[in-house]
Design an enzyme around this catalytic site. Sequence first.
Site, PDB file in Angstrom:
ATOM      1  N   ASN A  28      -7.448  -2.962  14.572  1.00 51.69           N
ATOM      2  CA  ASN A  28      -8.839  -3.293  14.211  1.00 51.69           C
ATOM      3  C   ASN A  28      -8.883  -4.482  13.247  1.00 51.69           C
ATOM      4  OD1 ASN A  28      -7.913  -2.209  11.833  1.00 51.69           O
ATOM      5  ND2 ASN A  28      -9.287  -0.442  11.821  1.00 51.69           N
TER       6      ASN A  28
ATOM      7  N   ASP B  95       0.805  -1.213   0.000  1.00 54.16           N
ATOM      8  CA  ASP B  95       0.000   0.000   0.000  1.00 54.16           C
ATOM      9  C   ASP B  95       0.842   1.269   0.000  1.00 54.16           C
ATOM     10  OD1 ASP B  95       0.952  -0.484   2.557  1.00 54.16           O
ATOM     11  OD2 ASP B  95      -1.008  -0.786   3.464  1.00 54.16           O
TER      12      ASP B  95
HETATM   13  C1  F6R Z   1       1.593  -1.486   6.203  1.00 51.31           C
HETATM   14  C2  F6R Z   1       0.231  -1.946   6.310  1.00 51.31           C
HETATM   15  C3  F6R Z   1      -0.546  -1.945   7.581  1.00 51.31           C
HETATM   16  C4  F6R Z   1       0.284  -2.269   8.817  1.00 51.31           C
HETATM   17  C5  F6R Z   1      -0.589  -2.252  10.071  1.00 51.31           C
HETATM   18  C6  F6R Z   1       0.207  -2.519  11.326  1.00 51.31           C
HETATM   19  O1  F6R Z   1       2.068  -1.603   4.871  1.00 51.31           O
HETATM   20  O2  F6R Z   1      -0.298  -2.314   5.318  1.00 51.31           O
HETATM   21  O3  F6R Z   1      -1.606  -2.861   7.466  1.00 51.31           O
HETATM   22  O4  F6R Z   1       0.864  -3.532   8.654  1.00 51.31           O
HETATM   23  O5  F6R Z   1      -1.207  -1.008  10.184  1.00 51.31           O
HETATM   24  O6  F6R Z   1       1.074  -1.458  11.534  1.00 51.31           O
HETATM   25  P1  F6R Z   1       2.197  -1.496  12.670  1.00 51.31           P
HETATM   26  O7  F6R Z   1       3.157  -2.561  12.267  1.00 51.31           O
HETATM   27  O8  F6R Z   1       2.834  -0.124  12.624  1.00 51.31           O
HETATM   28  O9  F6R Z   1       1.501  -1.785  13.937  1.00 51.31           O
END
Ligand code: F6R
Length: 248
Positions: free
Chosen positions: A138, A69
């Site tokens: 979430n 993303d």
């Molecule tokens: C990142 C992504 C998100 C993160 C998720 C967890 O490319 O697609 O889905 O993996 O928000 O983020 P962290 O690792 O910062 O808790």
Amino acid sequence: MSFRIYCEKDYDAVSRRTASVIAAQVVAKPDCVLGLATGSSPVGTYKQLIQWYKQGDISFAEVRSVNLDEYYGLAPDHDQSYRYFMQTNLFDHVDIEPENTNVPSGLADDPAAECLRYEWKVAELGYADLQLLGMGRNGHIGFNEPCGDFPKQTHLVDLTESTIEANARFFASADDVPRQALTMGIGTIMKARKILVVVSGADKADAVCKAFSGPITPEVPASILQLHPDVTLVGDEAALSKLREANA
Ligand code: F6R
């Protein structure tokens, strides 16, 4: 079906284990397609991969990569863009060919056209051999937020307040967090041959439990992974605690 769980003692051990799964993939198939993620969870994983690259243990010379993303509206050189994250946390430190790395463009004039282009690019590469995923509190994966259905392909999404709030720590204020993002769809992610989920910290425990032992519902996007034939989940005790209790 294969579902493996690695419960590690701390973040460093989680990072080493996650990196070892990626390294095994790269060694087994040097020209593999790696699906990559940003966020705080994989930072240690990328550090470990860089170390193994520097020691001469692995090479990314033939690897192709597809990221999950990108924020819509951020330039590739913006320090919070996911392209910038990948450059600084991995790509600039290993021998991956720049033209073999793919991240959706956050600056496309026509985001719908960019989503289509990106989906075709991932399809043309044959989808990911191994897709690394973090997980939102979430239950989101990529930027597929809880909603009424499982989005199939790369698309533009409005970020939820909870995600904006969670990501505000990386920006000067919550107002600076982009409100939209381009993300692979759930269908794009599910086409990866293997899935590798990395989680750490108690704030992920609920999402992990719901995703892997609750009902399969778009209200918890990661719950779709229960239908994937090859999933590896790597986490620390805190992140895996509720899943363990649920299965005790
Ligand atoms: C990142 C992504 C998100 C993160 C998720 C967890 O490319 O697609 O889905 O993996 O928000 O983020 P962290 O690792 O910062 O808790």
